[in-house]
Motif scaffolding. Structure first.
Motif, mmCIF file in Angstrom:
data_model
loop_
_atom_site.group_PDB
_atom_site.id
_atom_site.type_symbol
_atom_site.label_atom_id
_atom_site.label_comp_id
_atom_site.label_asym_id
_atom_site.label_seq_id
_atom_site.Cartn_x
_atom_site.Cartn_y
_atom_site.Cartn_z
ATOM 1 N N SER A 1 36.367 35.162 41.845
ATOM 2 C CA SER A 1 37.205 35.046 40.637
ATOM 3 C C SER A 1 36.370 35.293 39.394
ATOM 4 C CB SER A 1 37.835 33.654 40.555
ATOM 5 O OG SER A 1 38.687 33.457 41.638
ATOM 6 N N LYS B 1 33.637 37.042 39.013
ATOM 7 C CA LYS B 1 33.272 38.453 38.861
ATOM 8 C C LYS B 1 34.466 39.276 38.364
ATOM 9 C CE LYS B 1 30.566 40.605 41.832
ATOM 10 N NZ LYS B 1 29.289 40.892 41.166
ATOM 11 N N LEU B 2 35.625 38.996 38.946
ATOM 12 C CA LEU B 2 36.810 39.774 38.557
ATOM 13 C C LEU B 2 37.174 39.513 37.092
ATOM 14 C CD1 LEU B 2 38.896 39.326 41.829
ATOM 15 C CD2 LEU B 2 38.055 41.500 40.943
ATOM 16 N N TYR B 3 37.123 38.242 36.656
ATOM 17 C CA TYR B 3 37.453 37.929 35.263
ATOM 18 C C TYR B 3 36.399 38.502 34.305
ATOM 19 C CZ TYR B 3 41.302 34.855 36.625
ATOM 20 O OH TYR B 3 42.478 34.359 37.127
ATOM 21 N N GLU C 1 34.694 41.160 34.725
ATOM 22 C CA GLU C 1 34.941 42.599 34.594
ATOM 23 C C GLU C 1 36.151 42.879 33.702
ATOM 24 O OE1 GLU C 1 35.143 43.577 38.677
ATOM 25 O OE2 GLU C 1 32.993 43.954 38.844
ATOM 26 N N LEU C 2 37.162 41.997 33.806
ATOM 27 C CA LEU C 2 38.345 42.169 32.956
ATOM 28 C C LEU C 2 37.963 42.014 31.487
ATOM 29 C CD1 LEU C 2 41.198 40.226 34.798
ATOM 30 C CD2 LEU C 2 41.092 42.653 34.315
#
Lengths: 129, 341
Positions: B130, B132-134, B136-137
């Motif tokens: 989570s 890493k994904l946030y 990147e966002l």
């Protein structure tokens, strides 16, 4: 991104559903999230009433093993051709995920780049679309 | 003295017995009587396979033979009748002394610990995903270089956290002998190139490579060797702050394929050079400055190299830098495979 895909994410962890969903949406896809126990969504899939372009699925699901669900989708004529990417924090699980019919495997933790690489690969090999 | 020793052996909680060269019991303590459910009188003078009919199929029989033939002390572990034993065999002029300890409880506790670490690592890797994904966002949302740097740092630290978790899991697997290796033939040149290309994505340091013209074939586990090489190159980067040059040389040396990783960093004190491959060893800089880490990386790297029948060595000078050399046996294809190309 070349193509906007309808992607179903199946996981029991609401945080993963939110994070993966947000990432896919940000990159122009149309995500739909579901837990394994959400019978409505799974039932629609089984009956062929709902057909996403791709399924992203965790292996460890409460109530069922993701691999069993994957195997079921791959043997059901209504869902057999939908590509499935399975993900897990246990990297050793990859062979059994592939044996269950998963088209690709993604070890946790992953970022957008890792996920997008697999989606693009599935698009390139015409498994999607 | 001898009588005192016999008294000590009679009161210890570990099994202790002696066999002569014809495999007959010469001596045994009460623990052995308890395990065999037979009295001393019933056992003394008996050949071991009269007491233990399956003896010749067991690992201990082979090890006893080995100790008698070589005159060397041998230590091993064996699972017998649902229990784990730590067994030491000590040869003497008339035969062998055998000392054994029931380690079932500690084995089970190690397994429980491993299960716990496995479960904990799963629980930790999920929130890292989570994060890493946030991160990147957010990268796509920030508009300043400063903001971009902060997000880059979040991502890098998430990767560090993931590495710590993976190392802890590997360490636990090593202790239980569960670290898996899937070996196949590999070109070492290609493997090193892939590792460097991957590292170069996130490291601004200059990684210079010197590769031989011909492929160097080895037999190994790609994932584990990638892990070992990445550890060594990351260490070279970590211990050469302020310097931006690392040289990676691949070459053939007799029957060995070698990779040397040279940095021009802080170097290693000669007093510690023998200890750096030990578990939990932590290096400090010239002014006692500690570097982050748990002291697992080099221990894991050495274990991986050992499992490939290879060697790892270091040459270092304080203040001038270090060169780690990893040597792996060159793979010779079996004669029949060669004939068929």
């Amino acid at each position: 991104m070349d193509k906007s895909l309808e992607i179903l994410i199946i996981d029991d962890d609401p945080e993963i559903l939110k994070a993966v969903g947000a990432s896919l949406k940000h990159h122009g896809h149309r995500p739909l999230t579901s837990t394994a126990e959400d019978n409505g969504c799974i039932l629609e899939l089984r009956r062929g009433h709902y057909r996403p372009d791709l399924i992203l699925m965790d292996i460890l699901l409460s109530g069922t093993d993701g691999r069993r669900l994957c195997q079921e989708f791959k043997t059901n004529p209504q869902t057999a051709t939908i590509p499935i990417i399975m993900f897990s924090a246990y990297p050793n699980i990859e062979p059994s995920a592939k044996a269950a019919g998963a088209d690709a495997f993604l070890p946790k933790p992953f970022g957008w780049r890792d996920l997008n690489y697999l989606i693009t690969e599935l698009l390139d090999t015409k498994k999607i679309g | 003295m001898q009588q005192q020793l016999v008294k000590v052996l009679a009161t210890t909680h570990d099994g202790f017995f002696a066999l002569d060269r014809q495999w007959r019991y010469l001596y045994l303590n009460p623990v052995v009587e308890r395990y065999e459910r037979k009295s001393k009188q019933e056992l003394l003078g008996k050949v071991i396979w009269e007491v233990f009919p399956e003896a010749k199929k067991m690992l201990f029989y082979r090890k006893y033979h080995e100790a008698m033939a070589s005159g060397q002390v041998i230590e091993f572990e064996e699972h017998i009748d649902f229990k784990w034993f730590d067994i030491h065999v000590i040869p003497f002029d008339m035969g062998i002394w055998v000392f054994y300890r029931d380690i079932t409880e500690s084995k089970l506790s190690d397994e429980r610990k491993d299960d716990f670490i496995r479960m904990a690592s799963h629980e930790l890797k999920t929130p890292i995903t989570s994060l890493k994904l946030y991160a990147e966002l957010l990268r796509d949302l920030v508009t300043t270089d400063e903001g971009y740097d902060y997000i880059h740092n979040i991502n890098r630290q998430a990767d560090v956290l993931n590495k710590i978790i993976t190392d802890m899991l590997d360490l636990s697997h090593i202790e239980l002998g569960r670290l898996e290796f899937k070996k196949r033939t590999l070109d070492l040149n290609r493997l090193v190139t892939e590792v460097i290309t991957n590292l170069q994505k996130t490291s601004p340091e200059r990684l210079e490579t010197k590769l031989p013209a011909k492929p160097l074939t080895i037999h190994g586990d790609q994932m584990r060797l990638t892990q070992a090489l990445t550890n060594l190159i990351n260490n070279a980067i970590k211990y050469s702050p302020g310097r931006d040059r690392i040289i990676i040389t691949v070459k053939k040396n007799g029957r060995w394929a070698e990779v040397a990783i040279q940095d021009f960093g802080i170097g290693i004190d000669p007093a510690y050079q023998d200890q750096i491959f030990e578990r939990f060893f932590q290096a400090t800089g010239t002014k006692g400055k500690a570097f982050p880490g748990m002291g697992i990386g080099l221990y894991l790297t050495k274990t991986i190299v050992d499992k490939h029948g290879g060697k790892i060595s270091v040459e270092s000078e304080l203040g001038l830098g270090s060169t780690f050399t990893l040597s792996l046996p060159i793979y010779e294809a079996p004669a029949s495979a060669k004939r068929h190309g």
